[in-house]
Design a protein around this motif. Structure first.
Motif, PDB file in Angstrom:
ATOM      1  N   SER A 116      19.104  34.079  57.594  1.00  0.00           N
ATOM      2  CA  SER A 116      18.104  33.023  57.708  1.00  0.00           C
ATOM      3  C   SER A 116      17.918  32.449  56.303  1.00  0.00           C
ATOM      4  CB  SER A 116      16.780  33.572  58.243  1.00  0.00           C
ATOM      5  OG  SER A 116      16.243  34.460  57.279  1.00  0.00           O
ATOM      6  N   GLU A 117      17.008  31.507  56.182  1.00  0.00           N
ATOM      7  CA  GLU A 117      16.788  30.853  54.879  1.00  0.00           C
ATOM      8  C   GLU A 117      16.551  31.860  53.760  1.00  0.00           C
ATOM      9  OE1 GLU A 117      13.538  27.868  53.807  1.00  0.00           O
ATOM     10  OE2 GLU A 117      14.489  27.069  55.625  1.00  0.00           O
ATOM     11  N   LYS A 118      15.794  32.925  54.090  1.00  0.00           N
ATOM     12  CA  LYS A 118      15.394  33.866  53.034  1.00  0.00           C
ATOM     13  C   LYS A 118      16.163  35.184  53.059  1.00  0.00           C
ATOM     14  CE  LYS A 118      11.132  33.682  54.451  1.00  0.00           C
ATOM     15  NZ  LYS A 118       9.778  34.117  54.700  1.00  0.00           N
ATOM     16  N   ASN A 119      17.011  35.380  54.072  1.00  0.00           N
ATOM     17  CA  ASN A 119      17.591  36.712  54.236  1.00  0.00           C
ATOM     18  C   ASN A 119      19.117  36.701  54.311  1.00  0.00           C
ATOM     19  OD1 ASN A 119      14.989  38.120  54.589  1.00  0.00           O
ATOM     20  ND2 ASN A 119      14.880  36.854  56.432  1.00  0.00           N
ATOM     21  N   ASP A 120      19.711  37.623  53.557  1.00  0.00           N
ATOM     22  CA  ASP A 120      21.155  37.860  53.637  1.00  0.00           C
ATOM     23  C   ASP A 120      21.388  39.244  54.226  1.00  0.00           C
ATOM     24  OD1 ASP A 120      21.870  35.488  52.496  1.00  0.00           O
ATOM     25  OD2 ASP A 120      21.798  36.293  50.453  1.00  0.00           O
ATOM     26  N   GLN A 203      21.345  38.834  67.286  1.00  0.00           N
ATOM     27  CA  GLN A 203      19.953  38.643  67.752  1.00  0.00           C
ATOM     28  C   GLN A 203      19.102  39.849  67.393  1.00  0.00           C
ATOM     29  OE1 GLN A 203      20.326  37.863  71.938  1.00  0.00           O
ATOM     30  NE2 GLN A 203      21.384  35.933  71.591  1.00  0.00           N
ATOM     31  N   LEU A 204      19.707  41.035  67.509  1.00  0.00           N
ATOM     32  CA  LEU A 204      18.972  42.267  67.169  1.00  0.00           C
ATOM     33  C   LEU A 204      18.576  42.259  65.686  1.00  0.00           C
ATOM     34  CD1 LEU A 204      18.127  45.112  68.271  1.00  0.00           C
ATOM     35  CD2 LEU A 204      20.311  45.940  67.410  1.00  0.00           C
ATOM     36  N   VAL A 205      19.485  41.815  64.846  1.00  0.00           N
ATOM     37  CA  VAL A 205      19.199  41.750  63.410  1.00  0.00           C
ATOM     38  C   VAL A 205      18.057  40.773  63.152  1.00  0.00           C
ATOM     39  CG1 VAL A 205      20.118  40.980  61.176  1.00  0.00           C
ATOM     40  CG2 VAL A 205      21.512  42.429  62.669  1.00  0.00           C
ATOM     41  N   GLU A 206      18.151  39.580  63.749  1.00  0.00           N
ATOM     42  CA  GLU A 206      17.100  38.570  63.520  1.00  0.00           C
ATOM     43  C   GLU A 206      15.747  39.077  64.009  1.00  0.00           C
ATOM     44  OE1 GLU A 206      18.215  34.740  65.056  1.00  0.00           O
ATOM     45  OE2 GLU A 206      20.180  34.890  64.082  1.00  0.00           O
ATOM     46  N   THR A 208      14.784  42.191  64.318  1.00  0.00           N
ATOM     47  CA  THR A 208      14.295  43.291  63.466  1.00  0.00           C
ATOM     48  C   THR A 208      13.707  42.722  62.173  1.00  0.00           C
ATOM     49  OG1 THR A 208      16.028  44.682  64.380  1.00  0.00           O
ATOM     50  CG2 THR A 208      14.948  45.477  62.391  1.00  0.00           C
ATOM     51  N   ILE A 209      14.386  41.756  61.588  1.00  0.00           N
ATOM     52  CA  ILE A 209      13.872  41.165  60.337  1.00  0.00           C
ATOM     53  C   ILE A 209      12.511  40.516  60.584  1.00  0.00           C
ATOM     54  CG2 ILE A 209      14.270  39.291  58.677  1.00  0.00           C
ATOM     55  CD1 ILE A 209      17.257  40.005  58.812  1.00  0.00           C
ATOM     56  N   ARG A 210      12.374  39.838  61.734  1.00  0.00           N
ATOM     57  CA  ARG A 210      11.077  39.220  62.054  1.00  0.00           C
ATOM     58  C   ARG A 210       9.973  40.270  62.106  1.00  0.00           C
ATOM     59  NH1 ARG A 210      13.553  35.413  65.220  1.00  0.00           N
ATOM     60  NH2 ARG A 210      13.667  36.826  66.989  1.00  0.00           N
ATOM     61  N   ARG A 211      10.282  41.419  62.704  1.00  0.00           N
ATOM     62  CA  ARG A 211       9.272  42.486  62.816  1.00  0.00           C
ATOM     63  C   ARG A 211       8.915  43.052  61.441  1.00  0.00           C
ATOM     64  NH1 ARG A 211       9.656  45.496  68.171  1.00  0.00           N
ATOM     65  NH2 ARG A 211      10.637  43.973  69.511  1.00  0.00           N
TER      66      ARG A 211
END
Ligand code: SF4
Length: 267
Positions: A116-120, A203-206, A208-211
């Motif tokens: 995402s914008e902030k995450n690698d 999707q699982l990664v995204e 998890t990062i959201r959580r």
């Protein structure tokens, strides 16, 4: 934030465990013999593919760990593990089923992906090469007991292989499992990861990062099979508030108390 498979896996096992490690700065003392042996053995495998003295490298790297007050399990000893390691290298060499061209480029390969914008997301894949002539992504594992092979196709559910397939776009994946038991064995397990599985892992990664970003760290505790993460959790002393257990197994990253390192999360 830079994420890795280990981070996602820790969060999915227990979000509280993730918080103990990545936010509060606690980490397991590096004294587990099996883990340190695995690292030494990987160095020996690298030497094997570089046509260097693999057994010599194993002896050298394992000797470095010898005086570190190692914690052994399953009746292991330093000498016994060395002997098993050398036998496994011999067996692997005799099998001759893995080929890696240009080993300096195709071992321990770093892959980075923007999530995402902030995450690698970063992953280090053990190797890309051929197993019995088929090009695939390869992971080395050292263990004291065989990996299950039944039911057929089970390996396609391995989350680490799913993750690395998602990172690299390579669908053919394999685990080479070095089993340290009385009669050593090397397992060669191969499977195919589908596009759908890769998309789901993304999707699982995204998710998890959201959580993590919304600070959801409620414990997923459990002590009875099959939901028993607390039984083998290195952070159990923190959850039970027992300083003596904390001192045995954990150390705190220097400076973690003031959380100044939060934007330098390691993986
Ligand atoms: S002891 Fe249990 S609840 Fe606590 S961090 Fe470990 S797995 Fe989670």
């Amino acid at each position: 934030m830079t994420c890795s498979y280990t981070q996602i896996s820790q969060y999915l096992t227990c979000p509280r465990r993730y918080r103990h490690h990545y936010l509060d700065g606690w980490q397991e003392k590096d004294t587990r013999a099996a883990m340190l042996f695995g690292r030494a053995f990987e160095q020996a495998l690298t030497a094997y593919f570089l046509r260097e003295d693999a057994a010599g490298v194993l002896f050298r790297e394992w000797t470095v760990c010898k005086n570190q007050a190692l914690r052994y399990s399953n009746g292991d000893t330093w000498d016994r593990m060395l002997q098993q390691g050398i036998q496994l290298l011999d067996r692997f060499c005799q099998d001759d089923r893995i080929r890696i061209r240009q080993p300096r480029r195709n071992l321990q390969i770093k892959f980075t992906r923007t999530v995402s914008e902030k995450n690698d997301f970063v992953a280090y894949v053990d190797a890309i090469g051929k197993l019995d002539g088929t090009r695939c992504l390869l992971e080395w594992k050292t263990t004291s007991s065989r990996y299950p092979e039944e039911p057929d196709g089970l390996l396609a559910l391995d989350p680490q292989l799913l993750c690395y397939s998602w990172m690299t776009g390579i669908s053919e994946v394999a685990q080479v499992v070095f089993v340290r038991k009385r009669l050593v064995e090397v397992q060669y397990l191969r499977t195919t990861i589908t596009d759908e599985q890769r998309a789901e892992f993304g999707q699982l990664v995204e998710d998890t990062i959201r959580r993590v970003e919304s600070a959801q760290f409620l414990p997923h505790s459990g002590i009875r099979f099959p939901q028993n993460p607390c039984s083998s959790c290195p952070y159990v002393g923190l959850c039970l508030g027992k300083p003596e257990l904390i001192n045995i197994g954990l150390v705190r990253r220097p400076g973690a108390e003031n959380l100044g390192w939060l934007d330098e999360l390691t993986y």
